[in-house]
Motif scaffolding. Structure first.
Motif, PDB file in Angstrom:
ATOM      1  N   GLY A 120       0.231   7.861 -20.252  1.00  0.00           N
ATOM      2  CA  GLY A 120      -1.224   7.970 -20.260  1.00  0.00           C
ATOM      3  C   GLY A 120      -1.736   9.349 -20.575  1.00  0.00           C
ATOM      4  O   GLY A 120      -2.945   9.539 -20.736  1.00  0.00           O
ATOM      5  N   GLY A 121      -0.840  10.317 -20.674  1.00  0.00           N
ATOM      6  CA  GLY A 121      -1.267  11.675 -20.987  1.00  0.00           C
ATOM      7  C   GLY A 121      -1.384  11.909 -22.486  1.00  0.00           C
ATOM      8  O   GLY A 121      -0.811  11.184 -23.289  1.00  0.00           O
ATOM      9  N   SER A 122      -2.129  12.934 -22.844  1.00  0.00           N
ATOM     10  CA  SER A 122      -2.276  13.324 -24.249  1.00  0.00           C
ATOM     11  C   SER A 122      -1.453  14.574 -24.502  1.00  0.00           C
ATOM     12  O   SER A 122      -1.561  15.553 -23.761  1.00  0.00           O
ATOM     13  N   TRP A 123      -0.619  14.512 -25.537  1.00  0.00           N
ATOM     14  CA  TRP A 123       0.218  15.653 -25.915  1.00  0.00           C
ATOM     15  C   TRP A 123      -0.462  16.380 -27.075  1.00  0.00           C
ATOM     16  O   TRP A 123      -0.650  15.811 -28.154  1.00  0.00           O
ATOM     17  N   LEU A 124      -0.815  17.633 -26.861  1.00  0.00           N
ATOM     18  CA  LEU A 124      -1.553  18.402 -27.850  1.00  0.00           C
ATOM     19  C   LEU A 124      -0.856  19.750 -28.069  1.00  0.00           C
ATOM     20  O   LEU A 124       0.152  20.032 -27.446  1.00  0.00           O
ATOM     21  N   SER A 125      -1.414  20.554 -28.951  1.00  0.00           N
ATOM     22  CA  SER A 125      -0.804  21.849 -29.218  1.00  0.00           C
ATOM     23  C   SER A 125      -1.858  22.917 -29.448  1.00  0.00           C
ATOM     24  O   SER A 125      -2.809  22.713 -30.199  1.00  0.00           O
ATOM     25  N   PHE A 126      -1.667  24.038 -28.778  1.00  0.00           N
ATOM     26  CA  PHE A 126      -2.416  25.253 -29.048  1.00  0.00           C
ATOM     27  C   PHE A 126      -1.536  26.246 -29.796  1.00  0.00           C
ATOM     28  O   PHE A 126      -1.892  27.411 -29.930  1.00  0.00           O
ATOM     29  N   HIS A 127      -0.382  25.796 -30.257  1.00  0.00           N
ATOM     30  CA  HIS A 127       0.552  26.680 -30.959  1.00  0.00           C
ATOM     31  C   HIS A 127       0.091  26.828 -32.411  1.00  0.00           C
ATOM     32  O   HIS A 127       0.335  25.982 -33.253  1.00  0.00           O
ATOM     33  N   GLY A 128      -0.600  27.921 -32.674  1.00  0.00           N
ATOM     34  CA  GLY A 128      -1.103  28.171 -34.024  1.00  0.00           C
ATOM     35  C   GLY A 128      -2.290  27.322 -34.421  1.00  0.00           C
ATOM     36  O   GLY A 128      -2.629  27.253 -35.599  1.00  0.00           O
ATOM     37  N   ARG A 129      -2.951  26.703 -33.458  1.00  0.00           N
ATOM     38  CA  ARG A 129      -4.089  25.830 -33.766  1.00  0.00           C
ATOM     39  C   ARG A 129      -4.938  25.649 -32.519  1.00  0.00           C
ATOM     40  O   ARG A 129      -4.532  25.993 -31.420  1.00  0.00           O
ATOM     41  N   ILE A 130      -6.124  25.074 -32.704  1.00  0.00           N
ATOM     42  CA  ILE A 130      -6.999  24.705 -31.588  1.00  0.00           C
ATOM     43  C   ILE A 130      -7.240  23.201 -31.689  1.00  0.00           C
ATOM     44  O   ILE A 130      -7.697  22.717 -32.724  1.00  0.00           O
ATOM     45  N   PRO A 131      -6.943  22.420 -30.649  1.00  0.00           N
ATOM     46  CA  PRO A 131      -7.190  20.970 -30.715  1.00  0.00           C
ATOM     47  C   PRO A 131      -8.682  20.668 -30.855  1.00  0.00           C
ATOM     48  O   PRO A 131      -9.538  21.495 -30.519  1.00  0.00           O
ATOM     49  N   ASP A 132      -8.989  19.478 -31.334  1.00  0.00           N
ATOM     50  CA  ASP A 132     -10.378  19.044 -31.401  1.00  0.00           C
ATOM     51  C   ASP A 132     -10.964  18.988 -29.995  1.00  0.00           C
ATOM     52  O   ASP A 132     -10.289  18.587 -29.039  1.00  0.00           O
ATOM     53  N   GLU A 133     -12.231  19.364 -29.868  1.00  0.00           N
ATOM     54  CA  GLU A 133     -12.873  19.386 -28.555  1.00  0.00           C
ATOM     55  C   GLU A 133     -12.877  18.016 -27.895  1.00  0.00           C
ATOM     56  O   GLU A 133     -12.744  17.897 -26.676  1.00  0.00           O
ATOM     57  N   LYS A 134     -12.998  16.969 -28.688  1.00  0.00           N
ATOM     58  CA  LYS A 134     -13.024  15.621 -28.106  1.00  0.00           C
ATOM     59  C   LYS A 134     -11.687  15.283 -27.442  1.00  0.00           C
ATOM     60  O   LYS A 134     -11.629  14.491 -26.499  1.00  0.00           O
ATOM     61  N   ASP A 135     -10.615  15.884 -27.924  1.00  0.00           N
ATOM     62  CA  ASP A 135      -9.291  15.606 -27.367  1.00  0.00           C
ATOM     63  C   ASP A 135      -9.029  16.362 -26.077  1.00  0.00           C
ATOM     64  O   ASP A 135      -8.104  16.020 -25.331  1.00  0.00           O
ATOM     65  N   THR A 136      -9.836  17.400 -25.823  1.00  0.00           N
ATOM     66  CA  THR A 136      -9.650  18.189 -24.604  1.00  0.00           C
ATOM     67  C   THR A 136     -10.814  18.041 -23.629  1.00  0.00           C
ATOM     68  O   THR A 136     -10.852  18.716 -22.602  1.00  0.00           O
ATOM     69  N   ALA A 137     -11.761  17.155 -23.942  1.00  0.00           N
ATOM     70  CA  ALA A 137     -12.932  16.983 -23.076  1.00  0.00           C
ATOM     71  C   ALA A 137     -12.516  16.503 -21.685  1.00  0.00           C
ATOM     72  O   ALA A 137     -11.575  15.723 -21.537  1.00  0.00           O
ATOM     73  N   TYR A 138     -13.234  16.967 -20.676  1.00  0.00           N
ATOM     74  CA  TYR A 138     -12.897  16.613 -19.298  1.00  0.00           C
ATOM     75  C   TYR A 138     -13.234  15.161 -18.994  1.00  0.00           C
ATOM     76  O   TYR A 138     -14.330  14.680 -19.265  1.00  0.00           O
ATOM     77  N   VAL A 139     -12.269  14.460 -18.442  1.00  0.00           N
ATOM     78  CA  VAL A 139     -12.442  13.114 -17.899  1.00  0.00           C
ATOM     79  C   VAL A 139     -11.644  13.083 -16.602  1.00  0.00           C
ATOM     80  O   VAL A 139     -10.473  13.471 -16.592  1.00  0.00           O
ATOM     81  N   LYS A 140     -12.262  12.650 -15.531  1.00  0.00           N
ATOM     82  CA  LYS A 140     -11.575  12.634 -14.238  1.00  0.00           C
ATOM     83  C   LYS A 140     -10.288  11.810 -14.343  1.00  0.00           C
ATOM     84  O   LYS A 140     -10.280  10.706 -14.861  1.00  0.00           O
ATOM     85  N   GLY A 141      -9.190  12.378 -13.886  1.00  0.00           N
ATOM     86  CA  GLY A 141      -7.900  11.707 -13.935  1.00  0.00           C
ATOM     87  C   GLY A 141      -7.137  11.902 -15.227  1.00  0.00           C
ATOM     88  O   GLY A 141      -5.998  11.428 -15.348  1.00  0.00           O
TER      89      GLY A 141
END
Length: 208
Positions: A120-141
């Motif tokens: 259920g988790g999202s795997w993203l990367s800040f390695h040489g990039r910035i993820p889209d804001e929608k992918d890092t938006a706060y949602v409880k849980g």
């Protein structure tokens, strides 16, 4: 082109974390590609090796010659399906058969180190990039995991998430040198992690 490129995931790096199939491919390779530490850990006498650096054009030239003669094994950290050289290799050598051997992702290992399920988790990367804001938006849980770099380290990411609506009390963890003797895990909150030094090449886990 009959010879193939074998992309072998070596997991976080420690020998205990690599699959036997990947280790066998590495041991039997004549031409072996990998990062400098991977080559130091796994290459043997008699193998022709090439270190992965930022100069991929030179790597492509070497691979072009090697694959004319024999199969080439390319070691990648973690799992080949998550931010590795696999897409570049397929694009650069579209006519070459590609065999992919999975590895344990450093993200999987990081979740295990803190005793949390990654489903259920999202795997993203800040390695040489910035993820889209929608992918890092706060949602409880919500669960997020990030690959980091020296600029976008856990301290930077903690501040970024707080500035984008995450509660400062959110549980967070940073894991570096996973599977090695100098493995280090820091568990705290996003607020505390804003002051964390180092962890440039690491995995950060956030659980909302």
């Amino acid at each position: 082109m009959d010879h193939k490129i074998i992309v072998a995931g070596i997991g976080p790096g420690g020998r205990d974390y690599i699959l036997p199939k990947a280790l066998s491919a590495i041991d039997h390779a004549h031409y072996l590609v990998g990062g400098r530490r991977a080559l130091s850990d796994y290459a043997k006498d008699g193998q022709e090796t090439y270190p992965i650096t930022g100069k991929l054009s030179l790597l492509a030239e070497w691979l072009e010659k090697a694959i004319q003669k024999e199969d080439v094994v390319v070691m990648v950290s973690g799992d080949p399906g998550f931010y590795s050289l696999l897409p570049w290799l397929k694009k650069k050598f579209p006519s070459a058969p590609v065999e992919v051997i999975p590895g344990i992702s450093s993200v999987q290992a990081a979740f295990c180190l803190i005793g949390e399920a990654w489903q259920g988790g999202s795997w993203l990367s800040f390695h040489g990039r910035i993820p889209d804001e929608k992918d890092t938006a706060y949602v409880k849980g919500r669960k997020l995991a990030f690959l980091t770099d020296h600029e976008h380290n856990p301290a930077y990411i903690a501040g970024y998430l707080i500035d984008h609506g995450w509660p400062s009390s959110t549980k967070a963890a940073a894991c570096e040198h996973i599977s090695y003797e100098n493995q280090h895990v820091s568990e705290s909150t996003l607020e505390d992690m804003r002051g964390l030094e180092g962890f440039g090449e690491s995995v950060m886990v956030v659980i909302g």
